[in-house]
Write an enzyme that holds these catalytic residues in place. Structure first.
Site, PDB file in Angstrom:
ATOM      1  N   LYS A  81     -54.758  79.916  26.548  1.00 30.81           N
ATOM      2  CA  LYS A  81     -54.253  80.225  25.213  1.00 30.81           C
ATOM      3  C   LYS A  81     -53.642  78.972  24.592  1.00 30.81           C
ATOM      4  O   LYS A  81     -52.489  78.644  24.850  1.00 30.81           O
ATOM      5  CB  LYS A  81     -53.200  81.341  25.248  1.00 30.81           C
ATOM      6  CG  LYS A  81     -52.944  81.872  23.836  1.00 30.81           C
ATOM      7  CD  LYS A  81     -51.579  82.478  23.643  1.00 30.81           C
ATOM      8  CE  LYS A  81     -50.483  81.462  23.494  1.00 30.81           C
ATOM      9  NZ  LYS A  81     -50.616  80.551  22.316  1.00 30.81           N
ATOM     10  N   GLU A 116     -32.929  68.924  23.187  1.00 31.20           N
ATOM     11  CA  GLU A 116     -34.229  68.374  22.821  1.00 31.20           C
ATOM     12  C   GLU A 116     -34.502  68.678  21.346  1.00 31.20           C
ATOM     13  O   GLU A 116     -34.505  69.838  20.939  1.00 31.20           O
ATOM     14  CB  GLU A 116     -35.323  68.998  23.689  1.00 31.20           C
ATOM     15  CG  GLU A 116     -36.691  68.421  23.397  1.00 31.20           C
ATOM     16  CD  GLU A 116     -37.777  69.046  24.262  1.00 31.20           C
ATOM     17  OE1 GLU A 116     -37.802  70.269  24.409  1.00 31.20           O
ATOM     18  OE2 GLU A 116     -38.612  68.286  24.785  1.00 31.20           O
ATOM     19  N   GLU A 158     -44.172  73.234  32.883  1.00 32.54           N
ATOM     20  CA  GLU A 158     -43.887  71.884  32.360  1.00 32.54           C
ATOM     21  C   GLU A 158     -43.097  72.082  31.077  1.00 32.54           C
ATOM     22  O   GLU A 158     -43.658  72.501  30.067  1.00 32.54           O
ATOM     23  CB  GLU A 158     -45.195  71.144  32.043  1.00 32.54           C
ATOM     24  CG  GLU A 158     -46.082  70.875  33.225  1.00 32.54           C
ATOM     25  CD  GLU A 158     -45.490  69.898  34.206  1.00 32.54           C
ATOM     26  OE1 GLU A 158     -44.476  69.238  33.882  1.00 32.54           O
ATOM     27  OE2 GLU A 158     -46.028  69.813  35.320  1.00 32.54           O
ATOM     28  N   GLY A 214     -40.464  79.112  28.823  1.00 37.47           N
ATOM     29  CA  GLY A 214     -40.708  78.962  30.273  1.00 37.47           C
ATOM     30  C   GLY A 214     -39.866  79.946  31.075  1.00 37.47           C
ATOM     31  O   GLY A 214     -40.352  80.602  32.011  1.00 37.47           O
ATOM     32  N   CYS A 260     -42.709  65.441  25.063  1.00 38.61           N
ATOM     33  CA  CYS A 260     -41.728  65.979  26.021  1.00 38.61           C
ATOM     34  C   CYS A 260     -40.949  64.870  26.708  1.00 38.61           C
ATOM     35  O   CYS A 260     -39.775  65.035  27.034  1.00 38.61           O
ATOM     36  CB  CYS A 260     -42.428  66.846  27.058  1.00 38.61           C
ATOM     37  SG  CYS A 260     -43.817  66.013  27.834  1.00 38.61           S
ATOM     38  N   GLY A 284     -44.570  73.992  27.646  1.00 40.10           N
ATOM     39  CA  GLY A 284     -43.903  74.397  26.413  1.00 40.10           C
ATOM     40  C   GLY A 284     -42.397  74.293  26.534  1.00 40.10           C
ATOM     41  O   GLY A 284     -41.875  73.530  27.354  1.00 40.10           O
ATOM     42  N   SER A 285     -41.715  75.077  25.744  1.00 39.74           N
ATOM     43  CA  SER A 285     -40.262  74.945  25.650  1.00 39.74           C
ATOM     44  C   SER A 285     -39.558  75.623  26.832  1.00 39.74           C
ATOM     45  O   SER A 285     -40.088  76.567  27.417  1.00 39.74           O
ATOM     46  CB  SER A 285     -39.794  75.576  24.343  1.00 39.74           C
ATOM     47  OG  SER A 285     -40.156  76.940  24.330  1.00 39.74           O
TER      48      SER A 285
HETATM   49  P1  NAD Z   1     -43.278  76.862  22.792  1.00 37.13           P
HETATM   50  O1  NAD Z   1     -42.693  77.205  24.112  1.00 37.13           O
HETATM   51  O2  NAD Z   1     -42.756  77.526  21.591  1.00 37.13           O
HETATM   52  O3  NAD Z   1     -44.856  77.141  22.799  1.00 37.13           O
HETATM   53  C1  NAD Z   1     -45.689  76.671  23.820  1.00 37.13           C
HETATM   54  C2  NAD Z   1     -46.814  77.670  24.038  1.00 37.13           C
HETATM   55  O4  NAD Z   1     -46.235  78.915  24.459  1.00 37.13           O
HETATM   56  C3  NAD Z   1     -47.620  77.978  22.777  1.00 37.13           C
HETATM   57  O5  NAD Z   1     -48.970  78.189  23.129  1.00 37.13           O
HETATM   58  C4  NAD Z   1     -46.999  79.279  22.301  1.00 37.13           C
HETATM   59  O6  NAD Z   1     -47.882  80.071  21.528  1.00 37.13           O
HETATM   60  C5  NAD Z   1     -46.690  79.960  23.623  1.00 37.13           C
HETATM   61  N1  NAD Z   1     -45.631  80.979  23.537  1.00 37.13           N
HETATM   62  C6  NAD Z   1     -44.593  81.045  22.673  1.00 37.13           C
HETATM   63  N2  NAD Z   1     -43.854  82.165  22.909  1.00 37.13           N
HETATM   64  C7  NAD Z   1     -44.445  82.801  23.946  1.00 37.13           C
HETATM   65  C8  NAD Z   1     -44.172  83.996  24.650  1.00 37.13           C
HETATM   66  N3  NAD Z   1     -43.142  84.778  24.318  1.00 37.13           N
HETATM   67  N4  NAD Z   1     -44.978  84.350  25.682  1.00 37.13           N
HETATM   68  C9  NAD Z   1     -46.029  83.584  26.030  1.00 37.13           C
HETATM   69  N5  NAD Z   1     -46.359  82.439  25.384  1.00 37.13           N
HETATM   70  C10 NAD Z   1     -45.577  82.040  24.361  1.00 37.13           C
HETATM   71  O7  NAD Z   1     -43.179  75.283  22.703  1.00 37.13           O
HETATM   72  P2  NAD Z   1     -43.540  74.370  21.467  1.00 37.13           P
HETATM   73  O8  NAD Z   1     -42.387  74.293  20.570  1.00 37.13           O
HETATM   74  O9  NAD Z   1     -44.855  74.760  20.914  1.00 37.13           O
HETATM   75  O10 NAD Z   1     -43.761  72.968  22.225  1.00 37.13           O
HETATM   76  C11 NAD Z   1     -42.735  72.081  22.410  1.00 37.13           C
HETATM   77  C12 NAD Z   1     -42.131  72.185  23.796  1.00 37.13           C
HETATM   78  O11 NAD Z   1     -43.119  71.889  24.797  1.00 37.13           O
HETATM   79  C13 NAD Z   1     -41.038  71.174  23.994  1.00 37.13           C
HETATM   80  O12 NAD Z   1     -39.935  71.757  24.647  1.00 37.13           O
HETATM   81  C14 NAD Z   1     -41.702  70.115  24.856  1.00 37.13           C
HETATM   82  O13 NAD Z   1     -40.813  69.320  25.585  1.00 37.13           O
HETATM   83  C15 NAD Z   1     -42.592  70.935  25.718  1.00 37.13           C
HETATM   84  N6  NAD Z   1     -43.656  70.112  26.304  1.00 37.13           N
HETATM   85  C16 NAD Z   1     -43.573  69.778  27.629  1.00 37.13           C
HETATM   86  C17 NAD Z   1     -44.526  68.950  28.208  1.00 37.13           C
HETATM   87  C18 NAD Z   1     -44.430  68.568  29.669  1.00 37.13           C
HETATM   88  O14 NAD Z   1     -45.390  68.015  30.180  1.00 37.13           O
HETATM   89  N7  NAD Z   1     -43.332  68.824  30.334  1.00 37.13           N
HETATM   90  C19 NAD Z   1     -45.584  68.476  27.441  1.00 37.13           C
HETATM   91  C20 NAD Z   1     -45.645  68.831  26.094  1.00 37.13           C
HETATM   92  C21 NAD Z   1     -44.667  69.657  25.537  1.00 37.13           C
END
Ligand code: NAD
Length: 500
Positions: A193, A399, A268, A251, A302, A246-247
């Site tokens: 996804k 962040e 991650e 997570g 990130c 993601g965030s």
């Molecule tokens: P986010 O967590 O909002 O979204 C990430 C993904 O999760 C998206 O596909 C989103 O649709 C999905 N998502 C959102 N809510 C969800 C839920 N309730 N259930 C299941 N899936 C859900 O993050 P973002 O704001 O899109 O991305 C930024 C974050 O990602 C930052 O915190 C960044 O540090 C992190 N990030 C980490 C790495 C790493 O390698 N550690 C790499 C890139 C980004």
């Protein structure tokens, strides 16, 4: 390079880039969503709608998990000769190479990333990642463990099964490929996804995967918003492994909501990486790398070095140079060759970043440059530098995920290490010094999954990537670690005793 003054030139019209099939890839077929609902993907450089896409919900996820399960249990993928699987992945590598420039444009259009950066970094990394893991297919071996003479005891490596991948929008195809390539190489199948903000490159990958001959159901791609399709995916009982980028908030939610099914989970998550500059460092290189380390991809990284910790003896000179260099970075349309910062991904992200800037000012941090949105259209923001920040301030702790850096001072090695480690994040860090012993000692004492010495930001598909816990998450992407993620060990005990 100069910061582009408003009004920013508009990016090229979306129809100059061929769009992929705007449907959901489920079981080798392109489908509309069951509900018939749709959502729009927006060009961050112009705020115009690029395309409408079907919005998946739990029913589409059900279909995709079913298709993946059937591909895993009954299809050829996990059973096929490993070298054949490698050949098929290499065929996809060739197709990605053939269509590399097209993917570069698609990614830049959808995510607002500067074309030059996608061409130089994202797409070569994506292709190398798949090529690297294609090479792993026939090298995943087990072991024979001598236990007793009347038994043959060995441990096989088997694919974990159906994998759920969820990735963000900042490096759309790269984030996805870091999951897809090792999972498929191990013989797993996947429901991926991608973020709703950036569906296009993953859908094009889906088309190319079908062209490469991947069996139906091996790679299912359903871009869409998180709370609907994402939540349905991570709570689905048919999922054996979740790999998420993601965030930290999402997570943690995934760990909690997925718990009843006890899937394997790799997370991650976020970062607030310390970039520690000692007074014996090569200042030219440290300033340059500090600027690139935070403003690359408009700070939506990130591992961005958003806490620059500088020894007090050089703090003033360092900060002046950092401010000057940052203020001169070119913010502009992604298609311009000299653009360093493209737009932020969305209005939501812009609001979030600007509210942090306001908090920083309220907390008493000194705004040295930037801090404001540039006139649109497009979500453009000026590179922003705060000095006089400490670890207790919100801008020093949380962040921001935008083009904002906080400069802090320290007076001793002890204090630098303590400040670096005083954070819920553990993803990455850097140390700048010409003292070899200090470089190694400090690199060892900072709690981070990756520590760079006299450089910033390098990653490679062959090296493990991830946090050491807390808000940066658990587990590792890339390298041989990803092979561990997608395989399990199965013990086989063969009785060698002869009867009679
Ligand atoms: P986010 O967590 O909002 O979204 C990430 C993904 O999760 C998206 O596909 C989103 O649709 C999905 N998502 C959102 N809510 C969800 C839920 N309730 N259930 C299941 N899936 C859900 O993050 P973002 O704001 O899109 O991305 C930024 C974050 O990602 C930052 O915190 C960044 O540090 C992190 N990030 C980490 C790495 C790493 O390698 N550690 C790499 C890139 C980004």
């Amino acid at each position: 390079m100069v910061v582009a003054q408003s009004p920013l030139p508009a990016a090229g019209p979306p129809d100059t880039v061929r769009l992929p099939t705007l449907k959901l890839l489920i079981g080798g077929e392109w489908r509309e969503s069951v509900s018939g609902a749709s959502y729009a993907t927006i060009n961050p450089a112009t705020e115009e709608v690029i395309a409408e896409l079907p919005e998946p919900d739990g029913r589409d996820i059900d279909l995709a998990v079913l298709a993946a399960r059937s591909a895993f249990e009954d299809g050829p993928w996990p059973k096929m000769q490993a070298s054949e699987r490698g050949k098929m992945l290499r065929c996809l590598v060739d197709l990605l190479r053939t269509h590399e420039e097209e993917l570069v444009h698609l990614e830049s259009l959808d995510a607002g990333k500067p074309l030059a950066a996608v061409r130089r970094q994202d797409m070569p990394t994506v292709i190398d990642c798949l090529d690297y893991y294609a090479g792993w297919c026939d090298k995943i071996t087990g072991e024979v463990v001598p236990v007793r003479p009347d038994a043959l005891t060995y441990v096989k490596r088997v694919p974990v099964g159906v994998v759920a991948g969820i990735v963000p929008w900042n490096f759309p195809l790269m984030n996805a490929m870091w999951k897809i390539a090792p999972a498929l190489a191990c013989g797993c199948v996947m429901v991926m996804k991608p973020a709703a903000e950036t569906p296009l490159s993953a859908l094009r990958l889906g088309e190319l995967a079908l062209e490469a001959g991947l069996p139906p159901g091996v790679l299912n791609i359903l871009p869409g918003p998180g709370p609907g399709a994402g939540m349905a995916l991570i709570t689905h009982p048919g999922i054996d492994k979740i790999t998420f980028t993601g965030s930290p908030g999402v997570g943690k939610l995934i760990m909690e909501k997925a718990a009843p099914n006890v899937p394997r989970i790799t997370l991650e998550l976020g970062g607030k990486s310390p970039n520690v500059v000692f007074d014996d460092a090569d200042l030219d290189s440290a300033v340059k790398a500090a600027v690139a380390g935070v403003f690359f991809n408009s700070g939506q990284v990130c591992s961005a070095g958003t806490r620059v910790l500088v020894h007090e003896r050089i703090a003033e000179e360092f900060t002046d140079r950092l401010v000057e260099r940052s203020a001169n970075l070119r913010v502009g349309e992604p298609t311009a060759a000299d653009t360093y910062l493209g737009p932020l991904i969305s209005q939501r992200q812009m609001d979030r970043v600007l509210s942090y800037v306001e908090q920083g000012i309220d907390e008493g941090a000194v705004l040295r440059t930037g801090g404001q949105r540039l006139e649109g259209p497009g979500y453009y923001m000026a590179p922003t530098v705060f000095s006089g920040v400490d670890n207790r301030m919100v801008v020093g702790r949380e962040e921001i995920f935008g083009p904002v850096v906080s400069v802090m001072r320290f007076s001793s090695e002890e204090e630098a290490v303590a400040m670096a480690n005083d954070s819920p994040y553990t993803l990455a860090a850097a140390v700048w010094t010409n003292d070899l012993a200090r470089a190694h000692t400090v690199a060892d004492r900072i709690r981070a999954g990756t520590v760079w010495v006299n450089t910033y930001g390098h990653t490679d598909n062959r090296l493990p990537w991830g946090g050491l816990g807390g808000d940066s998450g658990v587990g590792r992407d890339l390298g041989s670690s990803a092979i561990e993620n997608f395989t399990d060990r199965r013990t086989i005990w063969v009785n060698l005793k002869r009867r009679g």
